[in-house]
Scaffold this active site. Sequence first.
Site, PDB file in Angstrom:
ATOM      1  N   CYS A   8       0.861  -1.184   0.000  1.00  0.00           N
ATOM      2  CA  CYS A   8       0.000   0.000   0.000  1.00  0.00           C
ATOM      3  C   CYS A   8       0.896   1.233   0.000  1.00  0.00           C
ATOM      4  CB  CYS A   8      -0.996   0.000   1.165  1.00  0.00           C
ATOM      5  SG  CYS A   8      -0.310   0.266   2.800  1.00  0.00           S
ATOM      6  N   ASN A  11       2.370   1.654   4.146  1.00  0.00           N
ATOM      7  CA  ASN A  11       2.651   0.447   4.926  1.00  0.00           C
ATOM      8  C   ASN A  11       2.363   0.647   6.409  1.00  0.00           C
ATOM      9  OD1 ASN A  11       5.494  -1.653   5.714  1.00  0.00           O
ATOM     10  ND2 ASN A  11       3.474  -2.326   5.096  1.00  0.00           N
ATOM     11  N   CYS A  13      -1.372   1.016   7.245  1.00  0.00           N
ATOM     12  CA  CYS A  13      -2.799   0.686   7.394  1.00  0.00           C
ATOM     13  C   CYS A  13      -3.139  -0.606   6.654  1.00  0.00           C
ATOM     14  CB  CYS A  13      -3.697   1.813   6.885  1.00  0.00           C
ATOM     15  SG  CYS A  13      -3.668   3.331   7.866  1.00  0.00           S
ATOM     16  N   ARG A  14      -3.400  -0.496   5.367  1.00  0.00           N
ATOM     17  CA  ARG A  14      -3.957  -1.621   4.616  1.00  0.00           C
ATOM     18  C   ARG A  14      -2.999  -2.798   4.426  1.00  0.00           C
ATOM     19  NH1 ARG A  14      -5.755   1.565  -0.543  1.00  0.00           N
ATOM     20  NH2 ARG A  14      -3.793   2.577   0.008  1.00  0.00           N
ATOM     21  N   ASP A 123      -8.687   3.462   1.220  1.00  0.00           N
ATOM     22  CA  ASP A 123      -7.650   3.809   2.185  1.00  0.00           C
ATOM     23  C   ASP A 123      -8.280   4.423   3.430  1.00  0.00           C
ATOM     24  OD1 ASP A 123      -5.424   4.655   3.586  1.00  0.00           O
ATOM     25  OD2 ASP A 123      -4.426   5.464   1.807  1.00  0.00           O
TER      26      ASP A 123
END
Length: 149
Positions: A8, A11, A13-14, A123
């Site tokens: 993502c 690097n 959150c998702r 996001d």
Amino acid sequence: MIKILFICHGNICRSPMAEFVMKDLLNKKGIAGQFEIASAATSTEEIGNPIYPPAKRKLKEHGISCEGKTARQMTKEDYAYYDYIIAMDRLNLRNMTKFVGNDPDNKVSLLMDFTSQPGDVADPWYTGDFDTTWSDVYEGCVGILKKLN
């Protein structure tokens, strides 16, 4: 051993959510030793930072620890090393070209391509909706597992 790298923007959150959800699913199936799972960013903005607190809380709600994880940027070497490089959205696919070129080995895909609803994982850094992100990430990881098992 099957090696998967989730990608993502930052690097935090998702992609780390996907990393730790996938590790949890593999552990529960008793096949974690057959896989290497990691995550990385396309940008340098968050390198060295821990997972964003709301993402960490969402994982914890589901009994998943992400202790010790800090953001890192993807490298060109990652393309040679990993079998699957899975991005959270089309913007990250575009940003990954500096690392993967034109994907000559056909390793790159979107997480939601492994589900019945292809598209982007929104996001939560911008949406604030960690519940929807959790659902998408979980569904995508389950889809990967179905494909590989």
